[in-house]
Design an enzyme around this catalytic site. Structure first.
Site, PDB file in Angstrom:
ATOM      1  N   LYS A  53       0.848  -1.201   0.000  1.00 50.40           N
ATOM      2  CA  LYS A  53       0.000   0.000   0.000  1.00 50.40           C
ATOM      3  C   LYS A  53       0.879   1.246   0.000  1.00 50.40           C
ATOM      4  CE  LYS A  53      -3.843  -2.456   1.985  1.00 50.40           C
ATOM      5  NZ  LYS A  53      -4.572  -2.933   3.149  1.00 50.40           N
ATOM      6  N   GLN A  97      -4.932  -1.742   9.320  1.00 46.55           N
ATOM      7  CA  GLN A  97      -4.778  -3.070   8.729  1.00 46.55           C
ATOM      8  C   GLN A  97      -5.380  -4.124   9.664  1.00 46.55           C
ATOM      9  OE1 GLN A  97      -3.344  -3.600   5.569  1.00 46.55           O
ATOM     10  NE2 GLN A  97      -4.181  -5.637   5.862  1.00 46.55           N
ATOM     11  N   ASP A 120     -11.459   2.499   3.209  1.00 46.53           N
ATOM     12  CA  ASP A 120     -11.784   1.074   3.061  1.00 46.53           C
ATOM     13  C   ASP A 120     -13.299   0.871   2.976  1.00 46.53           C
ATOM     14  OD1 ASP A 120      -9.679  -0.674   2.816  1.00 46.53           O
ATOM     15  OD2 ASP A 120      -9.305  -0.848   4.975  1.00 46.53           O
TER      16      ASP A 120
END
Ligand code: NAP
Length: 284
Positions: A53, A97, A120
């Site tokens: 990422k 995460q 997200d």
């Protein structure tokens, strides 16, 4: 023989567009997209995702901040970092995460991220927006699948779509996106009866189960589009949920694993971060 849907090539093309749009945004507004990624603990797979990422952000000219916190970090400390980043004007996307260590409530953590920085799209507001069709962000994997369908000229309108899997990050949002594109959608799960029969009705079959070789030739309709989200390991290495060798000859389009859905996921995260930065620039 089926057309292999090339996620790598589509991802490269999409990133070229994101790069050009980022340069334009910076030149016109001075706003540079910024993504903060938080990793709690030292799970090796999570560390690889975070590294990828970060690299994706750097390639696009984004500001990239990485916070690596020890496994014993308290929930309060993590929430406090999120509060700081929520108020940081240089940051347009915040990603924690998953999974986080067991003593931290991931629902609380996700809910704390400001909806406009929830790139997200896992938080309640963005999930609600996806339901109503009024959304800026979509979870990255289903969003990437919709881009792949578009890229290959596959219009879901009027088609029968079957999604195997009902997770919050893949199955459910995938079903909603297909519904918004006017497919007739069935969602299957571990308690579904007559799964093979239902799958055989699908013009578009999405497998998000997490079991190698789960979708076999007897479960697909000839000429169907098969999207394989699975990321599993067998004796040959990385593989999807679809028994590729026996399904490919039957269908019109199929995503390979690796090289299908996977490469699109981080690209869509970059897209969501750019969208957030653009909105922040407009609001200035
Ligand atoms: P998950 O949360 O474990 O969900 C799996 C789903 O499969 C559940 O809804 C489960 O049903 C269903 N299922 C399990 N066994 C089944 C059976 N025998 N028949 C029908 N349905 C069954 O997994 P996920 O997070 O959605 O991920 C799915 C797969 O996609 C994994 O391999 C994951 O690694 C991969 N993935 C890939 C990407 C990418 O970027 N390519 C991103 C995310 C995930 P129940 O709800 O009834 O338990």
């Amino acid at each position: 023989m089926a057309v292999r849907i090339d996620g790598k090539a589509t991802s490269i093309k999409r990133r070229e567009r994101i790069l050009a749009e980022t340069q334009k945004l910076i030149a016109e507004t001075g706003v540079r997209p910024g993504l903060a990624v938080i990793l709690v603990g030292d799970d090796p797979a999570s560390a690889i995702y975070v590294r990828n990422k970060k690299k994706g952000c750097e390639d696009m000219g984004f500001l990239s901040r990485e916070y690596r916190l020890p496994a014993e970090t308290s929930e309060e400390e993590l929430l406090s970092l999120i509060d700081t980043l929520n108020g940081d004007p240089e940051i347009h996307g915040i990603l924690v995460q998953l999974p986080v260590p067991k003593h931290i409530d991931d629902k609380k953590v996700i809910a704390r991220i400001a909806p406009e920085k929830d790139v997200d799209a896992f938080g309640y507001e963005n999930v609600g927006r996806i339901m109503t069709g009024d959304f800026d962000f979509v979870p990255c994997t289903p969003a990437g699948i919709m881009v792949l369908l578009e890229e290959y000229g596959i219009d879901p309108a009027g088609k029968r779509a079957v999604v195997i899997g009902r997770s919050n990050i893949v199955g459910k949002p995938m079903a909603m996106l297909l519904l918004h594109k006017n497919a007739t959608v069935t969602v299957c799960h571990s308690r579904t009866q007559n799964l093979a029969e239902i799958c055989r009705e699908a013009d578009i079959l999405v497998a998000a189960v997490g079991k190698a070789n789960f979708v076999t030739a007897d479960m697909v309709k000839p000429g169907a589009v098969v999207i394989d989200v699975g990321m599993n390991r067998d004796e040959n290495g990385l593989c999807g949920d679809v028994a590729f060798a026996e399904v490919e000859p039957l269908v019109s389009h199929i995503t390979p694993v690796p090289g299908g859905v996977g490469p699109m996921t981080i690209t869509m995260l970059l897209q969501n971060t750019l969208t957030s930065a653009r909105k922040a620039a407009q609001a200035k």
